[in-house]
Design a protein around this motif. Sequence first.
Motif, short mmCIF file in Angstrom:
data_model
loop_
_atom_site.label_atom_id
_atom_site.label_comp_id
_atom_site.label_asym_id
_atom_site.label_seq_id
_atom_site.Cartn_x
_atom_site.Cartn_y
_atom_site.Cartn_z
N SER A 219 0.82 -1.21 0.00
CA SER A 219 0.00 0.00 0.00
C SER A 219 0.85 1.26 0.00
CB SER A 219 -0.90 -0.01 1.24
OG SER A 219 -0.13 -0.04 2.43
N VAL A 220 2.06 1.19 0.59
CA VAL A 220 2.95 2.35 0.62
C VAL A 220 3.48 2.65 -0.77
CG1 VAL A 220 5.16 3.22 1.48
CG2 VAL A 220 3.60 2.05 3.02
N ILE A 221 3.96 1.61 -1.49
CA ILE A 221 4.56 1.88 -2.79
C ILE A 221 3.51 2.22 -3.83
CG2 ILE A 221 6.51 0.38 -2.28
CD1 ILE A 221 5.30 -1.75 -4.00
N LYS A 222 2.25 1.87 -3.58
CA LYS A 222 1.20 2.24 -4.53
C LYS A 222 0.78 3.69 -4.36
CE LYS A 222 -0.85 -2.36 -5.15
NZ LYS A 222 -2.06 -3.20 -4.91
N THR A 223 1.08 4.29 -3.19
CA THR A 223 0.68 5.68 -2.98
C THR A 223 1.53 6.64 -3.78
OG1 THR A 223 2.16 5.80 -1.05
CG2 THR A 223 -0.15 5.22 -0.67
N GLN A 224 2.75 6.25 -4.18
CA GLN A 224 3.58 7.11 -5.02
C GLN A 224 3.04 7.09 -6.44
OE1 GLN A 224 7.76 6.44 -4.88
NE2 GLN A 224 7.95 7.46 -2.92
N THR A 225 2.66 8.26 -6.97
CA THR A 225 2.10 8.35 -8.31
C THR A 225 3.23 8.34 -9.32
OG1 THR A 225 0.30 9.67 -7.45
CG2 THR A 225 0.66 9.71 -9.83
N PRO A 226 3.32 7.32 -10.18
CA PRO A 226 4.42 7.26 -11.14
C PRO A 226 4.24 8.27 -12.27
CG PRO A 226 2.90 5.48 -11.51
CD PRO A 226 2.41 6.19 -10.28
N VAL A 227 5.34 8.62 -12.92
CA VAL A 227 5.29 9.49 -14.08
C VAL A 227 4.57 8.80 -15.22
CG1 VAL A 227 6.68 10.77 -15.75
CG2 VAL A 227 7.39 10.66 -13.37
N ASP A 228 4.73 7.50 -15.34
CA ASP A 228 4.10 6.74 -16.40
C ASP A 228 3.72 5.38 -15.82
OD1 ASP A 228 3.91 6.72 -19.63
OD2 ASP A 228 4.35 4.73 -18.87
N GLY A 229 2.72 4.76 -16.46
CA GLY A 229 2.28 3.47 -15.94
C GLY A 229 3.30 2.37 -16.07
N GLU A 230 4.39 2.62 -16.84
CA GLU A 230 5.39 1.58 -17.03
C GLU A 230 6.37 1.50 -15.86
OE1 GLU A 230 3.68 0.21 -20.31
OE2 GLU A 230 5.55 -0.60 -19.51
N TRP A 231 6.35 2.47 -14.94
CA TRP A 231 7.28 2.44 -13.81
C TRP A 231 6.90 1.29 -12.87
CZ3 TRP A 231 10.20 7.09 -11.71
CH2 TRP A 231 10.54 7.97 -12.73
N THR A 232 7.92 0.61 -12.36
CA THR A 232 7.71 -0.49 -11.41
C THR A 232 8.52 -0.18 -10.15
OG1 THR A 232 7.48 -2.06 -13.22
CG2 THR A 232 7.94 -2.96 -11.03
N ARG A 233 7.87 -0.35 -8.98
CA ARG A 233 8.54 -0.12 -7.70
C ARG A 233 8.59 -1.43 -6.92
NH1 ARG A 233 6.52 4.61 -9.27
NH2 ARG A 233 7.58 6.52 -8.62
N THR A 234 9.75 -1.69 -6.32
CA THR A 234 9.99 -2.97 -5.66
C THR A 234 10.68 -2.72 -4.33
OG1 THR A 234 10.27 -4.01 -7.83
CG2 THR A 234 11.01 -5.25 -5.92
N VAL A 235 10.35 -3.55 -3.32
CA VAL A 235 11.04 -3.54 -2.03
C VAL A 235 11.55 -4.96 -1.78
CG1 VAL A 235 10.84 -3.11 0.44
CG2 VAL A 235 9.52 -1.73 -1.18
N VAL A 236 12.84 -5.08 -1.46
CA VAL A 236 13.43 -6.40 -1.17
C VAL A 236 14.04 -6.35 0.22
CG1 VAL A 236 13.90 -6.85 -3.61
CG2 VAL A 236 15.67 -5.81 -2.20
N ASP A 237 14.08 -7.54 0.88
CA ASP A 237 14.65 -7.57 2.22
C ASP A 237 16.16 -7.78 2.15
OD1 ASP A 237 13.57 -11.00 2.96
OD2 ASP A 237 15.10 -10.22 1.61
N GLY A 238 16.78 -7.97 3.30
CA GLY A 238 18.23 -8.08 3.36
C GLY A 238 18.80 -9.27 2.63
#
Length: 782
Positions: A219-238
Amino acid sequence: MCFQQKSVRRSNKTKLPLDLGAGLRNQSINFSLNVFGDRTLTLKWHLVLLVAGTLLPVVFFAVAVVYKLSLNERAASERRLVLAARNLTQDVEREVSSTTRTLQALAASDRLDNNELKAFYNEAKRTVQTQPTWFNVILLTPDGRQLVNTSYPFGASLPLVNEPESLRYVVKTHQPTVGYLVLGGVKRKLAFPIRVPVIRDGKLRYVLNAVITPQALASVIKTQTPVDGEWTRTVVDGRGIVVARTRSPRRFVGKPSTPSFLKRITATTEGVYRDTTLEGAPVYLAFKRASFFDWTTAVVVPIEMIENPTRRAMWLVIGSGLVLLVVSGVGAFMLSHRISQGIAEAADAAEALAQGEYPCISPSSIQEVALLGKALEMSADLLAQRQRERDEHLTQVEAARTLAETANRLKDEFLITVSHELRTPLNAICGWAQLLITGRLNPEKTQQAIAIIERNAKIQAQLVNDLLDTSRIIIGKLRLEPQPLNLATVIVCAIDSVRHAAEVKNIDLQLQLAQVDLVLGDPNRLQQVVWNLLSNAVKFTPQGGRIEVQLQQANSQVEIIVRDTGVGIKTEFLPHVFERFRQADGSTTREFGGLGLGLAIARHLVEMHGGTVQADSEGQGKGATFTIQLPVMVSKENISTAPIKPVEPKNLHRLEGVRVLVVDDETDARDIISAVLIQQGAEVRTCGSAAEALKEVLAWKPTVILSDIGMPQEDGYNFMQKVRQWEREVGVHIPAVAVTAFTREEDRLKAIAAGYQTHIPKPIEPTHLATVVASLIADIKV
């Protein structure tokens, strides 16, 4: 030089010697035959070559410029990617910090001090119910044994810790941390733990854990509005395992990242480079290491989005150049006849020179060279304009960064101030409460302790109200209840609220009330504005000072003026005095307390009434003057100006014979409400849950119900709906009041819609509570 000396040569046509002219003519003829021979080209081809030789450098220059600009654009895109990765990291860190603070608040429970694990288990379950992204709460010993797990019944056999690496980190450092994404819990779903140490007497006694679902970060990474729909945001652990991802999360969450990405994040904490995604698509990837346990965030954009604009611009320049070259060649063929006239004139001039005359060439009508110079000048102007625009953009970016840094600094100062201001009265409340518990205080000290506790509780309640008002202002939820109003009544009530504080500091409080027209306003909110200005004046005015309050009318405006002889306002801070979170002194050594919200709230409330508020000061140490201007009402017929007197405690209705059922899951809340009502003569019964209260309603049939809203298992809304359904079946009606910490307007409306007659926000005012109950009883009798 020929053009400059044209008039002289025309007026002095002197012939050259004949032998010289013949020699020149013979030399020119021999030169033409020897040099060109059969290899001479026509004029048309010469013009084509001239055009090509002129335009090709321009095309090459444009290609070079476009290539350079494309490199700059690519670098700018990479910087935007890095900035997006940083912003994503900050959002993730804020989410984790919020969960950590909630967990630390739970870790501070006195249940753990007394080793009351079952009570702590119930408290933890209530906390989990308020956190939709928490699987459970687990209490561990430092060696990994589970003592409490909200997913299991209390006392059941519990497994060992599922992910021990982060536990060892907490045991070693005594610092909170975030673990890795693993399969765990009863349902065997992916989750990650957030662990905080529970330290008592300087020693690590337990480790408290909240097992969090990946949806918390999704839900956190979806709140950032991308410049274009092709942007992908990812979070990885250690370990490089994908925790959250905006594209295909069901497919890749819980899977390891690409080897190249793992190699990059192992080598450095931040960067941008070309890579291949888990889907196999080529992309540009920017990443940033988080501050907790080597977690990393990444922002991915397809290569086409970065490089395609460059390719299109390059082909556009090359294609345009080729088209221009063809068109210019055709034009050269068409204009050859006109140009040949100039060449013929040049030939005539040469012939004249051969004959010994001074030649003179008229200015040519062909302006290719001049046009080329103008074209280059236009190109230079265009490049200069772009450079200026780029410099202005960089200036704006720098200004925005400075503004962001200032806002971030103000936020940090405000958070520090909030923590200090909330803890200061809490320190006095807790300290004197503990002294009262010992029972060793004499009667004088006991009364002093009670007064201090009450005063600091009111201070803390005012701080919370300021924060809530600011939140309502920001989201646009603050509402007014306007009515015809005499501002003299508002001012007198506000002065009565601060009179004691002024008397303590021996401040001369002067009041000048003129006869003014009525205004249309909310009396409570306008009294809040005047009280805020008066309380500020009392706070910043030294012992023995003077405060003047004046009410007057200026044409169609009613003015309230509050003038003091206090510390004044610095000239450089005066323009910022009504801004939120701004204080003239935000340091830890500041002399005066407060959150810096009161004046901002006052300005907003005045503006909602269509008025203005202004601050004036001649400088530090010279006092301050605040002026409120409000518009008078357009029509005043049939409006009474008599003030409404508040109900005094001595005028309250007694509640003898009234049966009151108090429902609240908090024991302390039940006790204070019961004490207030019993003091007025009511018969009171209390219940700790909705189910228990419903049984009591059916058996005891109370006269009035006072119920909390937020309770475990079943809230106050469902409870009241069941009571109203039972009433319809038996044909009775019991008035009910919602006594709750949910204080928003929509909470009040929801309570009334559920069947409550009215809504009282916590903390309660005993006089107000008794008055409400008495009014409900009076309505029943009527």
